[in-house]
Design a protein around this motif. Sequence first.
Motif, PDB file in Angstrom:
ATOM      1  N   TRP A 630     -57.952 -18.909  41.865  1.00  0.00           N
ATOM      2  CA  TRP A 630     -58.117 -18.237  40.504  1.00  0.00           C
ATOM      3  C   TRP A 630     -59.495 -17.319  40.704  1.00  0.00           C
ATOM      4  O   TRP A 630     -59.793 -16.320  40.255  1.00  0.00           O
ATOM      5  CB  TRP A 630     -58.297 -18.933  39.192  1.00  0.00           C
ATOM      6  N   VAL A 631     -60.510 -18.060  41.556  1.00  0.00           N
ATOM      7  CA  VAL A 631     -61.420 -16.890  42.035  1.00  0.00           C
ATOM      8  C   VAL A 631     -61.045 -15.852  42.679  1.00  0.00           C
ATOM      9  O   VAL A 631     -61.444 -14.819  42.747  1.00  0.00           O
ATOM     10  CB  VAL A 631     -62.443 -18.133  42.833  1.00  0.00           C
ATOM     11  N   THR A 632     -60.062 -15.934  43.757  1.00  0.00           N
ATOM     12  CA  THR A 632     -59.420 -14.908  44.554  1.00  0.00           C
ATOM     13  C   THR A 632     -58.827 -13.914  43.423  1.00  0.00           C
ATOM     14  O   THR A 632     -58.921 -12.733  43.727  1.00  0.00           O
ATOM     15  CB  THR A 632     -58.526 -15.309  45.631  1.00  0.00           C
ATOM     16  N   PHE A 633     -58.018 -14.557  42.533  1.00  0.00           N
ATOM     17  CA  PHE A 633     -57.412 -13.670  41.425  1.00  0.00           C
ATOM     18  C   PHE A 633     -58.267 -12.562  40.943  1.00  0.00           C
ATOM     19  O   PHE A 633     -57.945 -11.431  40.820  1.00  0.00           O
ATOM     20  CB  PHE A 633     -56.744 -14.712  40.502  1.00  0.00           C
ATOM     21  N   ILE A 634     -59.589 -12.990  40.570  1.00  0.00           N
ATOM     22  CA  ILE A 634     -60.365 -11.946  39.780  1.00  0.00           C
ATOM     23  C   ILE A 634     -60.506 -10.503  40.424  1.00  0.00           C
ATOM     24  O   ILE A 634     -60.239  -9.670  39.621  1.00  0.00           O
ATOM     25  CB  ILE A 634     -61.798 -12.770  39.697  1.00  0.00           C
ATOM     26  N   PRO A 635     -60.984 -10.507  41.622  1.00  0.00           N
ATOM     27  CA  PRO A 635     -61.008  -9.002  42.056  1.00  0.00           C
ATOM     28  C   PRO A 635     -59.891  -8.362  42.532  1.00  0.00           C
ATOM     29  O   PRO A 635     -59.709  -6.839  42.367  1.00  0.00           O
ATOM     30  CB  PRO A 635     -61.838  -9.324  43.577  1.00  0.00           C
ATOM     31  N   ILE A 636     -58.852  -9.158  42.642  1.00  0.00           N
ATOM     32  CA  ILE A 636     -57.608  -8.682  42.791  1.00  0.00           C
ATOM     33  C   ILE A 636     -56.987  -7.945  41.462  1.00  0.00           C
ATOM     34  O   ILE A 636     -56.541  -6.920  41.393  1.00  0.00           O
ATOM     35  CB  ILE A 636     -56.448  -9.583  43.627  1.00  0.00           C
ATOM     36  N   TYR A 637     -57.129  -8.657  40.611  1.00  0.00           N
ATOM     37  CA  TYR A 637     -56.561  -8.621  39.320  1.00  0.00           C
ATOM     38  C   TYR A 637     -57.373  -7.206  38.665  1.00  0.00           C
ATOM     39  O   TYR A 637     -56.392  -6.335  38.411  1.00  0.00           O
ATOM     40  CB  TYR A 637     -56.679  -9.612  38.352  1.00  0.00           C
ATOM     41  N   VAL A 638     -58.456  -7.194  38.764  1.00  0.00           N
ATOM     42  CA  VAL A 638     -59.451  -5.847  38.141  1.00  0.00           C
ATOM     43  C   VAL A 638     -59.039  -4.629  39.201  1.00  0.00           C
ATOM     44  O   VAL A 638     -59.194  -3.651  38.518  1.00  0.00           O
ATOM     45  CB  VAL A 638     -60.889  -6.569  38.327  1.00  0.00           C
ATOM     46  N   GLY A 639     -59.007  -4.974  40.241  1.00  0.00           N
ATOM     47  CA  GLY A 639     -58.504  -3.699  41.075  1.00  0.00           C
ATOM     48  C   GLY A 639     -57.139  -3.148  41.101  1.00  0.00           C
ATOM     49  O   GLY A 639     -56.698  -2.125  41.669  1.00  0.00           O
ATOM     50  N   LEU A 640     -56.158  -3.660  40.195  1.00  0.00           N
ATOM     51  CA  LEU A 640     -54.823  -3.170  40.055  1.00  0.00           C
ATOM     52  C   LEU A 640     -54.623  -2.973  38.782  1.00  0.00           C
ATOM     53  O   LEU A 640     -55.434  -3.081  37.850  1.00  0.00           O
ATOM     54  CB  LEU A 640     -53.925  -4.345  40.603  1.00  0.00           C
ATOM     55  N   ASN A 641     -53.608  -2.204  38.274  1.00  0.00           N
ATOM     56  CA  ASN A 641     -53.055  -2.231  37.176  1.00  0.00           C
ATOM     57  C   ASN A 641     -51.452  -2.111  37.019  1.00  0.00           C
ATOM     58  O   ASN A 641     -50.892  -2.000  38.011  1.00  0.00           O
ATOM     59  CB  ASN A 641     -53.578  -0.522  36.473  1.00  0.00           C
ATOM     60  N   GLY A 642     -51.158  -2.113  35.851  1.00  0.00           N
ATOM     61  CA  GLY A 642     -49.429  -2.235  35.626  1.00  0.00           C
ATOM     62  C   GLY A 642     -48.748  -3.045  36.313  1.00  0.00           C
ATOM     63  O   GLY A 642     -49.051  -4.481  36.164  1.00  0.00           O
ATOM     64  N   LYS A 643     -47.805  -2.793  36.822  1.00  0.00           N
ATOM     65  CA  LYS A 643     -46.608  -3.810  37.419  1.00  0.00           C
ATOM     66  C   LYS A 643     -47.540  -4.754  38.367  1.00  0.00           C
ATOM     67  O   LYS A 643     -47.170  -5.991  38.463  1.00  0.00           O
ATOM     68  CB  LYS A 643     -45.776  -3.057  38.013  1.00  0.00           C
ATOM     69  N   LYS A 644     -48.262  -4.328  39.059  1.00  0.00           N
ATOM     70  CA  LYS A 644     -48.827  -5.134  40.224  1.00  0.00           C
ATOM     71  C   LYS A 644     -49.672  -6.303  39.500  1.00  0.00           C
ATOM     72  O   LYS A 644     -49.835  -7.197  40.115  1.00  0.00           O
ATOM     73  CB  LYS A 644     -49.720  -4.029  41.115  1.00  0.00           C
TER      74      LYS A 644
END
Length: 708
Positions: A630-644
Motif C-alpha cells: 500500500w505504500v507502493t500503491f500511493i505514487p502509482i495511484y496518484v500518477g494514473l487516472n480512469g481505468k488504470k
Amino acid sequence: MKYAVDEINGNQMLLPGIKLGYEISDTCRQSAVIVKPTISFLTEKSSRALSVECNYTNYETSVAAVIGPYSSEMVSVIGKLLGFFLIPQISYGATSDKFSDKLLYPSFFRTVPSDKRQVNVIGLLLKKFKWNWVAVVGSEEEYGQQGVQEFSKIAENMSVCVAYQGFIPVYTDPERVVKTIINNIQVANVSVVVVFSLPEQAVVFFKEVIRRNMIGVWIASTSCSIDNTLTSLPNIQKIGTVIGFTDKTQNLDLLTAYTKELFTKMSEERMKTDPLVPKSSIPDNLCPQCWNLSPANISLITHTSVQRTAYSVYAAIYSVAQALHNMLGCDSNKCMWRDKTKIYPWKIPQSTCSAACEMGQVRRVKGFHSCCFDCINCMPGTYRANEEDIQCSKCPEGQWSLIRSTSCTKPTFDILSWNKPEALVMTLAGVLLLVCQGSVGVVFLKHRRTPLVTSAGGTLSFVALLSLMGACLSLLLFLAQPGDVVCRFQLPLISIFQTAALSIITSISLQILYVTEFPQKAASHLHILRGPVSWLFMIACCAVQTGFCGWFVREGPSLSEYLANMKINFVRSFLSCPVLPLIGFALMQGFNGVMALISFMCTFMAVKPLHQYNLARDIVFSSLIYCVIWVTFIPIYVGLNGKKRSIVHISSTLASNLGLVASYYFPKCYLLLRKPELNTPEHFCTFLEGVPPTPSQEKPQTQPEASQ
C-alpha cells in the motif's frame, strides 16, 4: 519554348480554337534586369497598367503564366512577387529546395527535381566509398548557398565530416577568393571535394586546380557537370576523378530540324531587309543578338547541355497548356471559350486557387483573393457546422468533438465490464484467492480445538479469514455498472472488511508483545486479553473505520452529482466511481496501514520462544507485505487516472489479501497437515498460557528448525 508553343498551336488537339502567345525577355542573370519584365507581366491585361487593389481576385494580368527563369538566384528575386499575385511560375532549371515551401512560394512549380534529391544521392555516394572527410565549394548565390547548406545537413546525418566549405563570388572577381579556397582545401588535407557552383565560377575554380596540379576526387553538381566550357578545359583529365551528376531527361528529336528551318527563315528575311536600315530601328526587335542567327549557328541547339534543358522548357509549356485545357473545359473539338472569358492567373495550373476543404475544416482567406484560402482544422471541442463556414463553432454544454469534426456528441463511457481481458484476469485471480482462503478455512475448521488454531486466534482467526474473503467479494463492485448505490458501498465495504482482519492480527501482536515484555503478569491476564478484550478491540477498530467511511460517503458526491458537474472535454472516457474527497480515501486506507505498522513494530523485535512455534514471525511478514504494497500503491495511484486507477486498486487489494493469507495462514496449514506431531500444548505454551517454558520444555525438539 517557341517550338513547344508552335507545336501546341499547330496541333489544336490540346487547345482547339485557341492559340498561345508569348513574350521572351533576357534576364542577363542580373537582378535589376529581371525585375522590369516581371513588372510588365503583372500589369492588367485591359489597361497594361499595374493598379493597386484591395482584392486581386478579379484582376486579370497580361500573362497567364511565367516560364523561368533558369537560375535559382533569379527565381529568388521574383518568386515571392509572382506568388503574391498567384501567377504560376514554372522554372526549368531552378533546383534550390527552398522553393518547395508553398507558404513562401505558393505559385512556384518546376520541371526539374530539387537539390534535395541530388544532395541525398551525393551523400549516399560518399557513404558507399567511405569518404568521410570532404570539402564543399559553392558559388556565392542562391543555387550554391542552398546546395552547400543542404549538403551540410545530409553529411552530418550520414557521419560525413565537412572539413572546409567556401564560396566563389559571382558578382565580383573570383580569382583571388578561389586561390584562398584551394589553399584551405590543401591545408585541410582533403581528397574529396563537392562542387555546387554555376558553370562560370566552376571554370575559374578548376582552372586553378589544374594550374596547381592537384589530384583528388571532384564531385560536380548538375549545374556545371556537363557544361562544355568546363569539360573542355585543357588538362582537366589530369586532376584525378571527376564525378558529375545530371538529371534524367528526354531528347526532343524534332527540335534540331525545327531550329534549322527557323534559322533559315530568319536568314531569308534578313536578306530581304534593306542593309542600310539600322537594326535598332526594326520594330519589336527585342533581341538584337538574334538578328544574325543562321543555319551555321545550329551548334547552339545541338550542344548536350542545351538539349538536356530543352525538354524541361518543353514540359513547362505543356503543363501550362494542359492546365488551360482543364480550366476551359476543352475536348478534342472545342473549348468553353468566349470573347469575354477571362483567365485569372490563380486558376492555373488548377481551375481553383485552393482545393476544397475536407470534412471538419474551415476556410481562412489568405492574401487579397477571397477564393484563395488555407484549410484550418477544427480543433477538439469545435466543429464545422456548414461547408462555407470561416470559423469553427464551439460545442454545446455537455458535448464534445474530436479534431476535424462536423458535429458534437454526448460523451460515451466505458466500464470495467466482465468481457474485458483485464476484468477476466482479475476475476480469475480473485477466484483463486477465494479458493485458497476457503481451503484454509476448511483446514482450520477441522483442527479448530487444537493448540495451533487456539494460539492463532481461535474463533477470531475464522472471523479474520471471513473478512478477507469478504474484501475479495467486495471487489465485484468494481466490475458492475457504476451507479449511486454501487459507488456508495464500493470503497467502504473493502476498507471495513480489511479493518476487521487487520484489527484481529493487531490484537494478537499486542498479546505477543505483552507476553514477551511482561512475562510475570501475562499468565494471569492472557485469557482476558485473548477473549473479551480482543473482541472489543476488533469492534472498536471497525467502529472507527465505519466513522471514516460514513464521513467519506457523506462528504463525497454521488455518481449522478459527479456526472452533472463533470467538465466534458472528451468524446469517450472510462467511467469509475468518484473517489472524493481524496482525504477520506486516505483516512480509510491510512487507518488500516497504521494497524499493519503497529503489528509489525510489536512483533519485529519479539523474542523467539525456544523450541516453540514462532507466531510473531508470521505477523511480521504479513504486516510487512501489507505495508509495502500500500505504500507502493500511493505514487502509482496518484500518477494514473480512469481505468488504470481501478485496475491498480483491485490489484493492490488482491495482492495485500494474498500476502496476509500466505504469510499468516499458510505456515500454520503446513504444520497442521505435514507436521501434526508438533501441534501440542508444549509447542505453543508461551502464547497459550503466557508462562515461560520450563527446563523440560527447553530441550531440543525433534522437528527441523525450518518448522519453527
